[in-house]
Write a protein that holds these residues in place. Structure first.
Motif, PDB file in Angstrom:
ATOM      1  N   ALA A 212       0.797  -1.327  -0.132  1.00  0.00           N
ATOM      2  CA  ALA A 212       0.007   0.063  -0.027  1.00  0.00           C
ATOM      3  C   ALA A 212       0.908   1.347  -0.006  1.00  0.00           C
ATOM      4  O   ALA A 212       0.425   2.317  -0.580  1.00  0.00           O
ATOM      5  CB  ALA A 212      -0.976   0.117   1.289  1.00  0.00           C
ATOM      6  N   LEU A 213       2.022   1.188   0.548  1.00  0.00           N
ATOM      7  CA  LEU A 213       2.959   2.266   0.555  1.00  0.00           C
ATOM      8  C   LEU A 213       3.774   2.505  -0.630  1.00  0.00           C
ATOM      9  O   LEU A 213       4.544   3.588  -0.667  1.00  0.00           O
ATOM     10  CB  LEU A 213       3.853   2.039   1.968  1.00  0.00           C
ATOM     11  CG  LEU A 213       3.349   2.616   3.245  1.00  0.00           C
ATOM     12  CD1 LEU A 213       3.948   2.163   4.396  1.00  0.00           C
ATOM     13  CD2 LEU A 213       3.002   4.152   3.498  1.00  0.00           C
ATOM     14  N   LEU A 214       3.847   1.855  -1.653  1.00  0.00           N
ATOM     15  CA  LEU A 214       4.419   1.990  -2.920  1.00  0.00           C
ATOM     16  C   LEU A 214       3.705   3.120  -3.537  1.00  0.00           C
ATOM     17  O   LEU A 214       2.496   3.374  -3.539  1.00  0.00           O
ATOM     18  CB  LEU A 214       4.486   0.681  -3.681  1.00  0.00           C
ATOM     19  CG  LEU A 214       5.035  -0.490  -3.200  1.00  0.00           C
ATOM     20  CD1 LEU A 214       4.895  -1.619  -4.163  1.00  0.00           C
ATOM     21  CD2 LEU A 214       6.410  -0.260  -2.913  1.00  0.00           C
ATOM     22  N   SER A 215       4.615   4.027  -4.259  1.00  0.00           N
ATOM     23  CA  SER A 215       4.016   4.785  -5.067  1.00  0.00           C
ATOM     24  C   SER A 215       3.545   4.394  -6.313  1.00  0.00           C
ATOM     25  O   SER A 215       3.756   3.263  -6.375  1.00  0.00           O
ATOM     26  CB  SER A 215       5.231   5.934  -5.513  1.00  0.00           C
ATOM     27  OG  SER A 215       5.924   5.256  -6.422  1.00  0.00           O
ATOM     28  N   ASP A 216       2.610   4.946  -7.023  1.00  0.00           N
ATOM     29  CA  ASP A 216       2.050   4.603  -8.254  1.00  0.00           C
ATOM     30  C   ASP A 216       3.234   4.134  -9.258  1.00  0.00           C
ATOM     31  O   ASP A 216       2.982   3.100  -9.829  1.00  0.00           O
ATOM     32  CB  ASP A 216       1.071   5.542  -9.058  1.00  0.00           C
ATOM     33  CG  ASP A 216      -0.189   5.500  -8.191  1.00  0.00           C
ATOM     34  OD1 ASP A 216      -0.591   4.760  -7.316  1.00  0.00           O
ATOM     35  OD2 ASP A 216      -1.208   6.647  -8.509  1.00  0.00           O
ATOM     36  N   GLU A 217       3.961   4.976  -9.264  1.00  0.00           N
ATOM     37  CA  GLU A 217       5.375   4.473 -10.095  1.00  0.00           C
ATOM     38  C   GLU A 217       5.970   3.322  -9.852  1.00  0.00           C
ATOM     39  O   GLU A 217       6.134   2.226 -10.557  1.00  0.00           O
ATOM     40  CB  GLU A 217       6.197   5.773  -9.886  1.00  0.00           C
ATOM     41  CG  GLU A 217       7.207   5.713 -11.100  1.00  0.00           C
ATOM     42  CD  GLU A 217       6.963   5.624 -12.419  1.00  0.00           C
ATOM     43  OE1 GLU A 217       7.470   4.908 -13.311  1.00  0.00           O
ATOM     44  OE2 GLU A 217       5.976   6.564 -12.753  1.00  0.00           O
ATOM     45  N   GLU A 218       6.225   3.253  -8.572  1.00  0.00           N
ATOM     46  CA  GLU A 218       6.939   1.803  -8.032  1.00  0.00           C
ATOM     47  C   GLU A 218       6.042   0.438  -8.208  1.00  0.00           C
ATOM     48  O   GLU A 218       6.288  -0.197  -8.762  1.00  0.00           O
ATOM     49  CB  GLU A 218       7.169   2.076  -6.468  1.00  0.00           C
ATOM     50  CG  GLU A 218       8.088   2.867  -6.125  1.00  0.00           C
ATOM     51  CD  GLU A 218       8.361   3.132  -4.699  1.00  0.00           C
ATOM     52  OE1 GLU A 218       9.321   3.094  -4.052  1.00  0.00           O
ATOM     53  OE2 GLU A 218       7.424   3.394  -3.995  1.00  0.00           O
ATOM     54  N   ALA A 219       4.718   0.977  -7.778  1.00  0.00           N
ATOM     55  CA  ALA A 219       3.817  -0.154  -7.749  1.00  0.00           C
ATOM     56  C   ALA A 219       3.698  -0.804  -9.298  1.00  0.00           C
ATOM     57  O   ALA A 219       3.540  -2.188  -9.192  1.00  0.00           O
ATOM     58  CB  ALA A 219       2.481   0.270  -7.310  1.00  0.00           C
ATOM     59  N   LYS A 220       3.713   0.100 -10.303  1.00  0.00           N
ATOM     60  CA  LYS A 220       3.132  -0.613 -11.495  1.00  0.00           C
ATOM     61  C   LYS A 220       4.380  -1.579 -11.969  1.00  0.00           C
ATOM     62  O   LYS A 220       4.228  -2.313 -12.723  1.00  0.00           O
ATOM     63  CB  LYS A 220       2.943   0.436 -12.465  1.00  0.00           C
ATOM     64  CG  LYS A 220       3.956   1.196 -13.189  1.00  0.00           C
ATOM     65  CD  LYS A 220       3.729   2.227 -13.989  1.00  0.00           C
ATOM     66  CE  LYS A 220       5.001   2.919 -14.686  1.00  0.00           C
ATOM     67  NZ  LYS A 220       4.410   4.288 -15.184  1.00  0.00           N
ATOM     68  N   ARG A 221       5.771  -1.555 -11.489  1.00  0.00           N
ATOM     69  CA  ARG A 221       6.813  -2.347 -11.905  1.00  0.00           C
ATOM     70  C   ARG A 221       6.567  -3.572 -11.081  1.00  0.00           C
ATOM     71  O   ARG A 221       7.115  -4.691 -11.440  1.00  0.00           O
ATOM     72  CB  ARG A 221       8.013  -1.865 -11.369  1.00  0.00           C
ATOM     73  CG  ARG A 221       8.202  -0.325 -12.183  1.00  0.00           C
ATOM     74  CD  ARG A 221       9.751  -0.151 -12.305  1.00  0.00           C
ATOM     75  NE  ARG A 221      10.133   0.156 -11.063  1.00  0.00           N
ATOM     76  CZ  ARG A 221      10.177   1.368 -10.375  1.00  0.00           C
ATOM     77  NH1 ARG A 221       9.831   2.345 -11.051  1.00  0.00           N
ATOM     78  NH2 ARG A 221      10.787   1.398  -9.199  1.00  0.00           N
TER      79      ARG A 221
END
Lengths: 319, 319
Positions: free
Chosen positions: B61-70
């Motif tokens: 949940a704490l990942l940024s959208d940028e991080e999360a999509k990877r």
């Protein structure tokens, strides 16, 4: 006499401080498998590990002081034995439990732990009845039948009040049938509150006397039960049969394989222990036998007492 | 960096809709045996069958959208694998799970069921790390460590907030120690709210690296663990060791016999399934090793995932 919602509500008020309010558990995995919303009423987590704590506690609470001081007696090799022993202990009165001599030592020990006097007898129904009768004659104790007793039926039905309070918009309820005490109370409560909820009884194919009895319009005794579900091997009583005829929408019979699949799925997915008899209601769904697409189904898990050394998928370790 | 109560409260708010609020169970029988009031926090009934759902959900949940999509990656043969796979699925992002090729098929299947990509590798720690590194290089996925990560530690600590809400007047808490992620979060939360509550870590004698590390004042790796508690065979991390040094009052080590006794007692009496690692905290009490007369003791049951065909007191049925 006819069981009423008022009896069941009164029973609940009477016993609620002496039993667990058992949780209603859900599982995303089992919902997905069934294509429905399942709500498991976990009476395996009840005091003494089974719903029987409810009926026995209610029956003992209803005795007059005069009756109570002479104690209570029953014959049972199962959960009613421990339930009655515990209920008597809570009231501080004697309990006499007639048990077949073939009964596992662990069950005898658990009854003795509650301070009850255990009378071992030959493993026949006749011996159990005559021994219980002797106890009544000797002590004046009150006989409390495991299911064919309105006080017991009303107590068992109290779990349906809790289930409907937690999940008011159920569409169906699946409930095991042995002697019929549980489903008598449950179906009376449910149909009185909301007659649109379907109440199904579930029993082993190898002990399908309730299905046979409903079809015949009279009690067909269970003469040669053949099932792992040892809590469901008995026959219906006059009183329970009456309530079942009045309220139950249908009976589903399940195979031994379905019972074991259901038991193992509950252990694996829900991480709780149910005995074979306790898993029978979910047996109606586990292999897709009963189709309940999109419905909201209450499933009563009735008990969790079994010998962990003899699980149906294992053989005991050799010493 | 130091973990704070605020981190843990924020984690709880973030994840509470995606996890179960697990019950706190009590047992009159086990209370009597211990001569104390025991409160079992049942994380074996948590999503994916273990507390690990908390930390993984918080980290994702704490990942940024940028991080999360990877996507996310980890190496684990245990509950963190399923927890991270589920957390990624809930956010709709890829998960890559490196698992040893010796891992039971059931564990691999449960991770795949959440849609994660499983990368099987040689069963050595070096192979696990290098495979995870390759995934990061190939995909840009974010590595989520099973315990040595503040996001994970804060998530695990959220269970202590629930436990204290349900039982505010605890005197002691018993918590298993493997890598230390759980006890880091739990002890930080507990000591911040009420420093008078004693927090004890419990670990197998056959993997007593936390006791050794605390005594030595530096991390002593667990080089040759010998215990049935497979979730507790790892070594502490830098971050978790720091919190343990700061907050934990003592470590109790338990024998293999005590672990199996504890597991079986919980199954038999409480009717719930705990894995060996999950029963370790109760192992400190089951044979009277730790004496807690009259106290109010929280016991964390951490998980319920195990192979029902290979129970410690059974051998598999021959086909």
């Amino acid at each position: 006499m006819t069981l009423t919602l008022a009896d069941i509500r009164a029973a609940h008020t009477r016993i609620r401080d002496r039993i667990h309010r058992t949780p209603v558990m859900t599982s995303a995995t089992l919902n997905e498998k069934a294509g429905a919303q399942l709500f498991f009423k976990c009476e395996n987590l009840q005091k003494i590990g089974a719903f029987k704590a409810r009926g026995a506690t209610n029956a003992v609470a209803l005795l007059s002081d005069e009756e109570a001081k002479r104690g209570v007696v029953t014959h049972s090799s199962g959960n009613h034995a421990a339930a009655l022993a515990r209920a008597a202990k809570l009231r501080g009165i004697p309990a006499y439990i007639v048990m077949p001599s073939t009964c596992p030592q662990a069950k005898v020990a658990s009854v003795r732990r509650y301070g009850a006097e255990v009378i071992l007898c030959e493993p026949t129904y006749a011996a159990r009845e005559s021994n219980a009768k002797s106890v009544v004659e000797r002590t004046g104790a009150v006989f409390i039948h495991p299911f064919n007793d309105p006080r017991v039926m009303a107590g068992q039905g109290s779990l349906a009040l809790e289930l409907l309070e937690d999940v008011p918009d159920l569409t169906d309820i699946l409930c095991p049938i042995g002697g019929g005490g549980l489903i008598s109370g449950v179906s009376t409560a449910i149909k009185s509150i909301n007659p649109e909820i379907h109440v199904f009884g579930v029993e082993p194919k190898g002990a399908d006397d309730a299905a046979q009895s409903l079809a015949a319009g009279k009690i067909i005794p269970c003469t040669s039960p053949n099932t792992i579900a040892d809590g469901l091997r008995g026959s219906l009583g006059e009183l329970t049969f009456e309530e079942i005829q009045r309220h139950v929408d249908g009976i589903v019979t399940v195979s031994e394989e379905e019972i074991v699949h259901a038991m193992r799925a509950i252990w694996e997915v829900m991480k709780i222990i149910v005995e074979p008899s306790g898993a029978v209601a979910y047996g109606a769904l586990v292999d897709g036998q009963l189709d309940v697409p999109g419905r909201r189904v209450g499933i009563i898990l009735t008990g969790g007492n079994l010998d962990l050394d003899t699980l149906p998928w294992m053989t005991p370790a050799t010493a």
